[in-house]
Enzyme design. Sequence first.
Site, PDB file in Angstrom:
ATOM      1  N   GLU A  49     -32.043  67.775  20.530  1.00  0.00           N
ATOM      2  CA  GLU A  49     -33.086  67.743  19.498  1.00  0.00           C
ATOM      3  C   GLU A  49     -34.047  66.638  19.897  1.00  0.00           C
ATOM      4  O   GLU A  49     -33.703  65.460  19.864  1.00  0.00           O
ATOM      5  CB  GLU A  49     -32.459  67.510  18.123  1.00  0.00           C
ATOM      6  N   GLU A  86     -46.757  62.374  20.519  1.00  0.00           N
ATOM      7  CA  GLU A  86     -45.881  61.864  19.467  1.00  0.00           C
ATOM      8  C   GLU A  86     -46.013  60.350  19.383  1.00  0.00           C
ATOM      9  O   GLU A  86     -45.716  59.638  20.341  1.00  0.00           O
ATOM     10  CB  GLU A  86     -44.432  62.259  19.731  1.00  0.00           C
ATOM     11  N   CYS A 112     -38.737  62.659  13.866  1.00  0.00           N
ATOM     12  CA  CYS A 112     -39.228  63.539  14.932  1.00  0.00           C
ATOM     13  C   CYS A 112     -39.972  64.752  14.406  1.00  0.00           C
ATOM     14  O   CYS A 112     -40.868  65.276  15.069  1.00  0.00           O
ATOM     15  CB  CYS A 112     -38.063  63.973  15.817  1.00  0.00           C
ATOM     16  N   LYS A 137     -22.599  57.134  21.627  1.00  0.00           N
ATOM     17  CA  LYS A 137     -23.421  56.023  22.076  1.00  0.00           C
ATOM     18  C   LYS A 137     -24.604  55.917  21.106  1.00  0.00           C
ATOM     19  O   LYS A 137     -25.573  56.655  21.216  1.00  0.00           O
ATOM     20  CB  LYS A 137     -23.896  56.260  23.518  1.00  0.00           C
TER      21      LYS A 137
END
Length: 497
Positions: A264, A399, A298, A190
């Site tokens: 992750e 973040e 990331c 996906k």
Amino acid sequence: MQPSSTRPFPAFLEGGPKLLYIDGKHVPALSGKTFQTINPATGKVLAEVSQGAAEDIDVAVKAARRAFEGPWSKWRPADRQQVMSRLADLVDRHHDELAMLDTLDLGAPISRTILGRKRAGALLRYYGGLATSTHGETINSSFMPHDSLTYTLKEPVGVVGAINPWNGPIGMAIWKLCPVLASGCTVVLKPAEQTPLSALRLAELCIEAGIPDGVVNVVVGLGDAGAALAEHPGVDKIAFTGSTEVGRKIVRASAGNLKRLSMELGGKSANIVFADANMDIAVAGAAMAVYMNSGQICSAGTRMFVQRPIYDEFVERVAAFAKGIRVGDPLDESTQMGPLVSSEQLDRVCGYLQVGKEQGARALAGGARLTEGALADGYFVPPTLFVDVADDMRIAREEIFGPVAAALAFDDIDEVIARGNDSEYGLGGGVWTRDLNNAHLVAKGLRTGTVWVNCYQVLDPAVPFGGYKMSGFGRESGNEHIQEYFETKAVMVKLDQ
């Protein structure tokens, strides 16, 4: 803004809506729904894409199960290695097209996406080697008779649900696909709805390579499709890359059949510059640790810790470097940084720019969306460097996933290790120094999955990558990765006398 690339427009984009790929066939979503994927450099529609949902996920999972239990289960390791080698050749041959699709869909500069060719082929060939070199072992048992045999078998875990983010579409798709093919599992992939195109094109290359129907399935959809995949009882493992917030939801959704998980997740990585660092190398390296891919990585080194004796000079030089980065049309091969992926991401990043200023930080470079000239219709934010930052400010703790660096001064090594670890995340980290003692102390001291020394964001197919703490668990790349796609079966045989 008119595209300035001389590269051909991908033929894949011609025709009607882009369809799902299930059981070796291109099929529309069962609902008949489609959605639009947008070119973030122009804000204009790039393509119509079938919008898969829970019912399409169910069909794909059942196809993957049939393939897993059918002919694919009879393929020997060398057969899987061979088909992966063919796929590597096809990806190499068509990589210009795949790179162009990612540039159009994500907004990453073509000068960067085109460089993914080497890594894509290296991943497929490395894991092809693992297909033939992964095996069980014989064990000298302490509790069986001496005339017995004890050994282990490595067996594929089954049907894998792979859920990918939008910040590296073709690279992420191949990264997820490699251990599946090498281990003998099957997959329902996906991709992110913001960047679905290159994964759908990769599915076509899988057909051409000779991968059996049902082994690789691609279902594009919104968040509900990902949720359906995470909770589907026919899925044995979920491999997810994305935000920590979504990761928590996947953990909860996977509980029904206790799926195996590898995740992750997010990061807020510390990038530490000592006073003895090579200034020229460290300025460019620390800057691009944040600004590469418009900060949409990331493991980006967004907390820039600089030792106090060089702090003022260093931040001034990073600001100058940032102002010199060429922001523009991602199809222009001279562009170094493109737009953010979507209007939603633009709003998120601009919100943090405002919060940073409200909390007392000062933008030494950037600090606001580009709203004039040829880039005004796109989602462009220039490279931004905040100074006068405190550790407890939101721009230093949360973040952002944009081209925003927070520069913080430090005095000694123990202090900076402690401050570097004062985060819920632990994905990446960096250290810039000529002192090997400091380099090793920081590498050992940081609670993070990867530490780069005098470099940043280097990835290697043989080197495991993953996070500590809220940055997830499990590893991608290296031998550790493929082990997560196997069950280990113990066999204990008492031989006849």
